[in-house]
Design a protein around this motif. Structure first.
Motif, PDB file in Angstrom:
ATOM      1  N   PHE A  59      63.860  57.130  -2.056  1.00  0.00           N
ATOM      2  CA  PHE A  59      63.633  57.650  -3.400  1.00  0.00           C
ATOM      3  C   PHE A  59      63.205  55.816  -4.096  1.00  0.00           C
ATOM      4  CE2 PHE A  59      65.592  57.057  -7.845  1.00  0.00           C
ATOM      5  CZ  PHE A  59      64.369  57.271  -8.851  1.00  0.00           C
ATOM      6  N   ASP A  60      64.454  55.185  -3.657  1.00  0.00           N
ATOM      7  CA  ASP A  60      63.898  53.810  -4.365  1.00  0.00           C
ATOM      8  C   ASP A  60      63.202  53.240  -3.469  1.00  0.00           C
ATOM      9  OD1 ASP A  60      65.208  51.063  -5.500  1.00  0.00           O
ATOM     10  OD2 ASP A  60      65.042  50.413  -4.151  1.00  0.00           O
ATOM     11  N   ALA A  61      62.198  53.210  -2.149  1.00  0.00           N
ATOM     12  CA  ALA A  61      61.139  52.676  -1.436  1.00  0.00           C
ATOM     13  C   ALA A  61      60.062  53.481  -2.376  1.00  0.00           C
ATOM     14  CB  ALA A  61      61.183  52.992   0.329  1.00  0.00           C
ATOM     15  N   THR A  62      60.593  54.666  -2.784  1.00  0.00           N
ATOM     16  CA  THR A  62      58.775  55.489  -3.329  1.00  0.00           C
ATOM     17  C   THR A  62      58.938  54.587  -5.207  1.00  0.00           C
ATOM     18  OG1 THR A  62      59.791  57.521  -2.405  1.00  0.00           O
ATOM     19  CG2 THR A  62      58.231  57.339  -4.417  1.00  0.00           C
ATOM     20  N   LEU A  63      59.657  54.590  -5.573  1.00  0.00           N
ATOM     21  CA  LEU A  63      60.241  53.872  -6.785  1.00  0.00           C
ATOM     22  C   LEU A  63      59.183  52.330  -6.916  1.00  0.00           C
ATOM     23  CD1 LEU A  63      63.751  54.184  -8.643  1.00  0.00           C
ATOM     24  CD2 LEU A  63      61.128  55.335  -8.983  1.00  0.00           C
ATOM     25  N   ARG A  64      59.687  51.436  -5.807  1.00  0.00           N
ATOM     26  CA  ARG A  64      58.983  50.336  -5.379  1.00  0.00           C
ATOM     27  C   ARG A  64      57.313  50.320  -5.074  1.00  0.00           C
ATOM     28  NH1 ARG A  64      62.939  45.863  -4.674  1.00  0.00           N
ATOM     29  NH2 ARG A  64      65.391  47.508  -4.501  1.00  0.00           N
ATOM     30  N   ASN A  65      56.528  51.360  -4.458  1.00  0.00           N
ATOM     31  CA  ASN A  65      55.408  51.219  -4.182  1.00  0.00           C
ATOM     32  C   ASN A  65      55.003  51.462  -5.466  1.00  0.00           C
ATOM     33  OD1 ASN A  65      55.971  51.161  -1.176  1.00  0.00           O
ATOM     34  ND2 ASN A  65      56.471  53.540  -0.849  1.00  0.00           N
TER      35      ASN A  65
END
Length: 206
Positions: A59-65
């Motif tokens: 989820f956090d990686a999706t936000l950063r991307n």
């Protein structure tokens, strides 16, 4: 479930009854709805396998991307999460506090599945209300509370949760800051938190 304080049975009912719940889960009117037992098993297996960490990281990686990088510092806070109160003997309470399974429960799987062995009691302090004569009580109210404490760190720019940690309610807030609650990738170094997190050990750590 948490935001609406729903039991597994109530969750099953509302998924069947509310279009908003169906849309949230990506279900159509003709799709099969998970029953309460399925919801319970899903939660249990996620916990047992430690899958929540991997899911949160995705989820956090999706936000950063998507460009939502942790920015402008971070804000720490804790929320009490209630657990069903339990009726245990003094001996059982002593075993649970020591991290042991009570002897009488060893051969009773039903007890182990229905008892929360990790939640603890604490005192929740709240401001006393003004009395009928207009005066204010001299001290705050202390309310017994049984459950957990959820610690989160959000970035100040977008207010997304970046780090989290859950402990039993009796655990002190301050030590959690040194247990991975700070997001070192934030573009700013400022941290906002209440006095429960302030200590020399935390200031030295930061």
């Amino acid at each position: 479930q948490t935001l609406n304080n729903l039991s597994d049975e109530r969750t099953e009912y509302l998924i069947n009854d509310r279009l908003s719940f169906m849309r949230f889960l990506g279900l159509g009117l003709s799709d099969r709805v998970p029953d309460a037992k399925t919801v319970w098993l899903c939660q249990k297996r996620l916990t047992q396998t430690g899958a929540i960490d991997g899911l949160f990281n995705r989820f956090d990686a999706t936000l950063r991307n998507a460009g939502y990088l942790p920015m402008s510092g971070q804000i720490l806070d804790a929320t009490l999460v209630a657990a069903p109160k339990q009726r245990n003997t003094n001996a059982e309470k002593a075993d649970l506090r020591a991290g042991r399974i009570p002897e009488d429960w060893q051969d009773k799987p039903a007890n182990l599945s229905h008892k929360d062995r990790h939640a603890r009691w604490t005192l929740k302090f709240t401001k006393a209300k003004r009395q009928d004569d207009g005066t204010m009580p001299s001290s705050d109210l202390a309310i017994p509370f049984f459950g957990y404490k959820s610690h989160v760190s959000i970035d100040r720019k977008y207010r997304f949760i970046r780090k989290w940690k859950t402990m039993h309610a009796a655990a002190s807030d301050g030590a959690r800051l040194r247990e991975g609650l700070l997001d070192k990738t934030n573009t700013a170094s400022s941290v906002w938190a209440d006095t429960a997190y302030r200590s020399k050990a935390n200031e030295d750590f930061m």
